[in-house]
Design an enzyme around this catalytic site. Sequence first.
Site, short mmCIF file in Angstrom:
data_model
loop_
_atom_site.label_atom_id
_atom_site.label_comp_id
_atom_site.label_asym_id
_atom_site.label_seq_id
_atom_site.Cartn_x
_atom_site.Cartn_y
_atom_site.Cartn_z
CE1 TYR A 15 47.74 43.92 31.51
CE2 TYR A 15 50.03 43.65 31.36
CZ TYR A 15 49.11 44.41 31.84
OH TYR A 15 49.42 45.65 32.37
CD GLU A 16 46.47 38.69 35.40
OE1 GLU A 16 45.98 37.92 35.38
OE2 GLU A 16 47.61 38.52 35.50
N GLY A 17 43.51 37.73 30.64
CA GLY A 17 42.43 37.37 29.86
C GLY A 17 41.68 38.66 29.14
CD GLN B 220 38.54 39.36 32.18
OE1 GLN B 220 37.86 39.23 32.99
NE2 GLN B 220 39.79 39.02 32.12
NE ARG C 117 40.82 37.08 34.49
CZ ARG C 117 40.26 35.98 34.04
NH1 ARG C 117 38.86 35.80 34.24
NH2 ARG C 117 40.70 35.32 33.23
#
Lengths: 597, 597
Positions: free
Chosen positions: B438-440, B445, B295
């Site tokens: 992406y990556e949450g 988040q 992240r």
Amino acid sequence: MTDIKIPLRDMRFAMRELLDWDQHYASLGYDEASPDVVDAILEEGAKFCENVLAPINAVGDQQGCTWKDGEVTTPDGFKEAYQQFVEAGWPSLAHALEHGGQGLPQSLGTIMSEMVGTTNWSWGMYPGLSHGAMNTLEAHGTEEQKATFLTKLVEGTWTGTMCLTEPHCGTDLGILRTKAEPNADGSYAITGTKIFISAGEHDMAENIIHIVLARLPDAPAGTKGISLFIVPKFLPNEDGSLGERNGVVCGSLEHKMGIHGNATAVLNFDGAKGFLIGPPNKGLNCMFTFMNTARLGTALQGLAHAEAGFQKSLAYAKDRLQMRSLSGPKNPDGVADPIIVHPDVRRMLLTQKAFAEGGRMLVLLCAQQVDRTNKGSEEEQKEAEELLAFLTPIAKAFLTETGFESANLGLQCFGGHGYITEWGMEQNVRDARIATIYEGTTGIQALDLLGRKVLMSQGELLRRFTKMVHKFCQAEAEDETLAPFVAKLQELNKEWGDLTMHVGAKAMENPDEVGAASVDYLMYSGYVTLGYLWARAVKVASEKLAAGESEAEFYRAKLATARFYFDRILPRTATHAAAMKSGAQNLMELDAEYFAF
Amino acid sequence: MTDIKIPLRDMRFAMRELLDWDQHYASLGYDEASPDVVDAILEEGAKFCENVLAPINAVGDQQGCTWKDGEVTTPDGFKEAYQQFVEAGWPSLAHALEHGGQGLPQSLGTIMSEMVGTTNWSWGMYPGLSHGAMNTLEAHGTEEQKATFLTKLVEGTWTGTMCLTEPHCGTDLGILRTKAEPNADGSYAITGTKIFISAGEHDMAENIIHIVLARLPDAPAGTKGISLFIVPKFLPNEDGSLGERNGVVCGSLEHKMGIHGNATAVLNFDGAKGFLIGPPNKGLNCMFTFMNTARLGTALQGLAHAEAGFQKSLAYAKDRLQMRSLSGPKNPDGVADPIIVHPDVRRMLLTQKAFAEGGRMLVLLCAQQVDRTNKGSEEEQKEAEELLAFLTPIAKAFLTETGFESANLGLQCFGGHGYITEWGMEQNVRDARIATIYEGTTGIQALDLLGRKVLMSQGELLRRFTKMVHKFCQAEAEDETLAPFVAKLQELNKEWGDLTMHVGAKAMENPDEVGAASVDYLMYSGYVTLGYLWARAVKVASEKLAAGESEAEFYRAKLATARFYFDRILPRTATHAAAMKSGAQNLMELDAEYFAF
């Protein structure tokens, strides 16, 4: 992929229930625009857009336009759709009977443009640009020019363009260089390069009529030396048939972020034959007459992309199963809950909804004023012109900014899938991105609003609007449902005036204070204006509910959306107010050469 | 087109002057990372990025990756650039000596990633994804697995991927379906489809090591039944040479909005041979160990696009002549003034600058914590882990949101030209758009921050940070230059705690209150966190100025940017606070079926 549906129910709400549309037409004497005719136009327009234009929207993006030796081929289906559009008589809808039009109010053209734009913005720009050319001819053309050019444009057999921008100037038209030299026959030889010409070359119509800004040999420098010319792609013969190919050639097409289906042309004028339209050196004034209409047309784009994104992301949010609601499973038999259970997904959906429906109210309010400027009494015309002058920069900049925000929220609802082409959400974002730029950027609209419209009228144009808001608030303050909305609106309406005084006073010492406050001022104005319209929607909806009308859920949804707007969107005004009050110094103190090291 | 320059002066400011970088390394015993070595890495890294990666950034966008029969060809120059990258030893920079790494601190890897990403984000994802695979192997692999796979990855001869997402699940990994069935030889047969696999197939390295989430036959349902497997594209022989082609094939590449140079693969696993890594059914826990690093890597992307957009729009704003300054001509000999004279253009430039430089400070503060979790004392490790847990969702979501905003402002500075591909500004926007997903996503988040980090720790993680801010404010309250910054920061720091209490209390009654407040909470937190860092930058800059150091203009620019940030950006907190306080009802009251009619 979700099919776009024209939101007829909501359009009728904004038109009839909020803005008293039928009465509006009747009072202006638009007898042809009876409720039945209006309904038929809505229904037929929606069908055409949903069935013909929506299916070629993605095609337009993927294929784009292709250039070869000066000729441009539009994407598959574009030409055929235009044929159908012309056959159905859509180009002539809102133009005068004497030029072959149907004589219907201009606002109906705006409504049709919304439907077209929501389903296929790129395609809609081809007939859309023609309107600019038609309006110019209608107002400033000689009878002969009208007979030769306008009739064909109204028919739709020819299309038109507006050629303003050059490589070195867009905003700053005062420095344009294209020149017009008198020919012996009274025409002019136009030479220069125009760029960013939307619909500037294509294969959808047999001829293209360019309206071109250029300078006469003896023209004064700056904006006061610009004249307007008609430059046809093919010079018409006496009998109206197509004659000689004129010296205007499409040198290339721009590769751009979106609106791929529309040809953005570089046009090279090489002694092309042109005909002066309007008085010499008054070209920019003639243009400005229609700037409001063109800008209102672009305001529509914000609304169009907000609506399209909203519809698709709403369908996806009901369908896509992912995670459980924090307050317990809502779809216990499924592997997960539909994502519309999650508050933050709802926040994104409601934001789009509030901007789409709110934007619709604002555009239609403006479109009504256009009708009034065309056909009202002298007093009505003046009043409408002034209201329109005030609202247009707000509608153009605010709705395109919030339209882009909405398109992005629509994409975000899809998660990773939103970034993938096949869902159409990323096209919606790319297409929406241009709207805050062309027809005057947000920054230019903001200067127009604060500098030209508000401060140059000594606040008069603002006061007329805030008075209208104030009157509404006073009338509704006692109403139980409306009271909380009215309280907030009243407060902001007052602050709006105070902020204007504050900036105006500072601007007397330093003119840069206007530019420093302008975009925040415009956005502030937009939020309050939409707040006013949402409050009016609350009034309508709560009256309908009290009267026990059917469609209670429709009206309750209006109330819920208004509450969302007031609770979660309107507080943005606080940020803009603070930024404005902070003044110009924090923008101006840093020397240009020290921005980076 | 402007060439991107790595902002080494600003990086050194954030590293050395603000965050005491050399002392940081020395205290952790990173003796190899001497100031000289760090400088050499900065200089060499910058050269590589400016000279090798920047020139192929637009190429990557225009050509994209091509798929044929399962094989993927990357854009021209990508493979050669990777070759040079490997030859220069960059992949091994921050990995352990025992696996062939250079044993340098992980933060140096982050710094190199910033430089790579600023010049060519799509390219940087190929080596970037390898780090995820390497970190997984380093922490959970057996010695044999490390010897076989990790060494090659560290060398860079092979690259890696992380295979999480499936067509029906991204965020909700608990419902993933890919299965892993035991083979007789102790390996597993992996079957399923993974989508959105960045760098999932390409021609830049001889082998690709996929780290794959899958379910064992007897695995419990949900997130507690997921295991982690190593699935190489080519199965290595005993001697380390490439053996048999494994049963994992790239079925297609996604067509997407941006990052065209990176291959986003659909990977079909058809009984592919895989090796269990880490304990069975603990795959998600193993993954989460590295989620923070991944992240943080994405947080960088926001910063990278803000920096790239800022540099290009700054150059354009100094060069493009358009209109006169409202306060009188600044370039009287030219046809018009450079647009950087206009306050609103400066607003757009300063916003980008404040987010790029502020983002850099935040990412580097996080990177320092990563070093401390790797090599600090036990107490330091714990402290750093907790600070990192708190700051990571803020950095990821806030910097990617503001990075996208910045990229759009950069485009806007160019007017119509920004929409045209050749200037690179629209690519910057399209590339930046993925980062909030992406990556949450930002929404995920935000739930991580407010739900898991803040509320689940009973506010403890927040309190530690606000205490740090409070201590800073108390120490600097008397300083004349700092006082106005400190006063505002102190006020927001207190409000941050109050808002947390407020939401926390409401969440006890209705868990949806967390989701309803979360994104506003995250953005609020981001603005305050960056405000704290900008205030610290003011302290450094004003001390340097007081000490009469050279480069006074550099430090004065820091003060001016901080003033801009506090005056014009920080007020956004007011809007987020109001939205949070408005509660969940305005989001939840509308039935899903009544969102549209």
